[in-house]
Motif scaffolding. Structure first.
Motif: not given
Lengths: 452, 452
Positions: A335-337, A339-343
């Protein structure tokens, strides 16, 4: 926009002129007398519907229109339905056409038609045209009140026109220069005009300008990215023949960015993308339920994985206690990944190469974090259970799964984007399905291979 | 801002004047010749560091400064460190002080001092003052280049001053009116000035204006909410004595909103709040690892819950297969609530009553969704396992846990907010810990009570 020399304000009554001196008015609703439209709207929203109707009908229609244009969508639609149709139509006529269209967009067809029939024909036509644009595109958010100047005007004529129009509307940030057939050929700021030689024709003032614009049918988020990239106050919107249709302004863009951030965060977990705490709760139930059911089916897959290992679990029930830790870590790391990619996808235009490089970066991060967490867990589990092999299997599974989690978390939005889907929508649900199944499979699989 | 009649542009070279006609320049880096600063910055970022240095040192310092001000933080800091100090200081002097301060903020103290010593004293002093403001507050994001007019000027004097200043800088959106002691007493737009009687003093033009401003030490997100609420182009920032310090403009606000959305989404799952795909990967590992370790400890609690029921699981291993479904559903449902509440807190000023009403709304949604999903799962599990009691226990646990999940998901950000913490930070991690433990406890607890 047929008369090219006509000057209209770039902003309707809801425009940024709020810092101007308020004029005393004869107004029975004392609280609303000196309120900024945005504050008036908030005050209105806090009242029960009947009182809203009462206040609105006692206000000057011009003020009432400003307040309503600033209200929250659900409240606004409810209020418009409850107002006498003639008065409601009068208010629509007072608004800028794009605000009127936004309000009508939230009403059902019958209501829309009933009100539109009562609006003055010219205005109604403009509103109807705006209603034909997809609300998620540039056309759906643009304003049609723009300052349009013919290329053959001189700089001093242009300034004179803008100045005389200032009597009744805000001073425009930019003037849009068009040719005989209404094609957009350039943009000039007031400063550009003031620094020109008085007799110079506008087309010559333009020189070789790098014109930035958007087509009416591009995604509104693309418009927001472009305006943000250049720090412009407004971006002209044109049709495929380069005819000027309207402008999207900085305040529209702020709304788009807010909406987009909400859509991503809510979409990720399968809530309604335009849900707020003001959404009727049964509507929220309806919006969320489908994804919750998808989630049941998804977790049924990981349940099935565990089911395959029931024999192993019967022999060693501690595995059932430890397996959620592995799945959970892989999920959190993924989920950390995610979030970074969606942003990244929200803030930049999509670039395939950059996106996949970002996935590779996440794999490295997942691997290293997996190794570190794995080692720490190995020490912890060894000390607590005195089962070195079990601790080893668990830390191995953690390392592998956290890496899988990161690759999955980073890939899901990119794959969705490549498929033309919303990169965020339900991404977290699919990620969890994957990390749970992978987590259970590796941990229980390795356990049954190595511990028995 | 000591000379009150002095007019300076509200915007530095990075301002919104990008739609102006580009002037041909003698420029060896042909690609950059006609590039808008934002495009030039992107071009620069795509080059290796040595080439960046080469291009920047061949550009006119004025253009170079514009490009650098638009670059991404990490790239910009790296480039500034690699430039000859005298040239780098020269570039800082060309920028608006707030851009210069932002850049220096990303450098270490030694670098900061080395460059500041080389900047002209007056400018260096202004930059140093800006550096003292917390970057998360209004003071940390404001621009100091504002149009300040003394209240005793007449309207025509004011227009004359603004016009003569337009020769070298953009026309300001608003002029800020101050008294003898630099206290902000009002805001006027160019239109307000043009519609006034020529001889009227500015303090009289102001009349009884409702002045909107922010203090320098409030959270920058509060400033963004205020400017967005009123659709202003700029908001004046004052000290506690109402002395004007600067303005926060619409483009700063767009950056704040973007940042805030990223912080919330990344913070929720314990990634670095300012992480992007350009963050060095080892730095990402460092930022995420602490929360991943918190997550291990959290999941250890739910593992311990399962551990308590190892006896039950040994007798009936299918429970181990079904328990993740219950925990997962509660988690997903709770995350939907979490996302809705975090967005509400991001977009509105905190209102305790509204927040707790929203929690109650989420409880209702969770309960109804829980009942519906529970019934469907009861049917499904009955058909698949032919164990009616098991199906009943599972659906009961689902109903209870999805309601718990929603209450927890909605409460966590509100409680964090009440405690003065960031409402999003690690919220998803704590939510999962809660929904996992509650899910396992109710499902395994009910099973051992009712099935044996």
């Amino acid at each position: 926009m047929t008369e090219k020399e006509r000057i209209t304000s770039q902003f309707g009554p809801q425009g940024p002129d709020g810092q101007a001196v308020p004029q005393p008015q004869e107004n029975p609703a004392a609280e609303f007398e000196f309120a900024h439209p945005a504050d008036g709207a908030e005050l209105l929203e806090s009242l029960p519907l009947e009182e809203q109707v009462e206040v609105i009908t006692t206000l000057e229609p011009e003020d009432a229109a400003e307040f309503i244009a600033e209200m929250e969508r659900h409240d606004r639609a409810r209020l418009m339905k409850d107002l006498p149709p003639d008065y409601a139509a009068d208010l629509l006529g007072q608004m800028s056409p794009d605000d009127a269209a936004d309000i009508l967009d939230d009403l059902d067809d019958a209501h829309q038609q009933r009100l539109l029939q009562r609006v003055e024909q010219e205005e109604a036509l403009e509103i109807e045209t705006l209603l034909t644009f997809d609300p998620d595109t540039a056309g759906g958010v643009m304003n049609t009140e723009v300052t349009v100047l013919d290329q053959n005007l001189t700089a001093d004529q242009a300034i004179q026109l803008i100045r005389s129009a200032a009597e009744e509307s805000e001073i425009p940030y930019y003037a849009y220069i068009v040719d005989e057939a209404d094609h957009l050929i350039g943009v000039l700021s007031l400063r550009n005009l003031m620094l020109s030689r008085p007799g110079q024709r506008l087309r010559d003032v333009l020189g070789k300008q790098h014109l930035v614009y958007s087509y009416f049918d591009v995604d509104k988020e693309e418009v927001a990215q472009k305006l943000t990239h250049y720090n412009f106050l407004a971006l002209p919107i044109v049709d495929r023949e380069m005819r000027l249709l309207g402008v999207v302004t900085h305040d529209d863009v702020i709304d788009i960015i807010h909406e987009e951030a909400s859509e991503d965060m809510l979409g990720m977990v399968g809530a309604g993308q335009d849900e707020t705490t003001d959404t009727p709760w049964l509507q929220s139930v309806r919006m969320r339920l489908p994804w919750l059911l998808v989630n049941v089916l998804n977790s049924a897959v990981s349940a099935w994985v565990v089911h395959l290992f029931e024999g192993t679990i019967t022999q060693m029930a501690i595995l059932a206690a430890l397996m959620p830790i592995v799945a959970n870590q892989a999920g959190n790391s993924g989920q950390q990944s995610l979030a970074v990619i969606i942003r990244q996808l929200a803030m930049e235009a999509f670039d395939r190469k950059r996106a996949w490089l970002a996935v590779a970066r996440e794999a490295r991060i997942g691997l290293l974090n997996g190794i570190i967490v794995g080692i720490l867990v190995m020490v912890g589990v060894s000390l607590l259970t005195h089962k070195i092999e079990l601790a080893f299997v668990m830390s191995l599974a953690l390392g592998v799964d956290m890496c899988i989690g990161n690759v999955a978390g980073a890939s899901i939005p990119v794959v969705f984007k490549e498929l033309g889907r919303d990169p965020a929508q339900a991404s977290s649900i699919f990620l969890t399905a994957l990390t749970d199944s992978a987590g259970f499979l590796t941990f229980l699989g390795l356990s049954s291979l190595l511990l028995f």
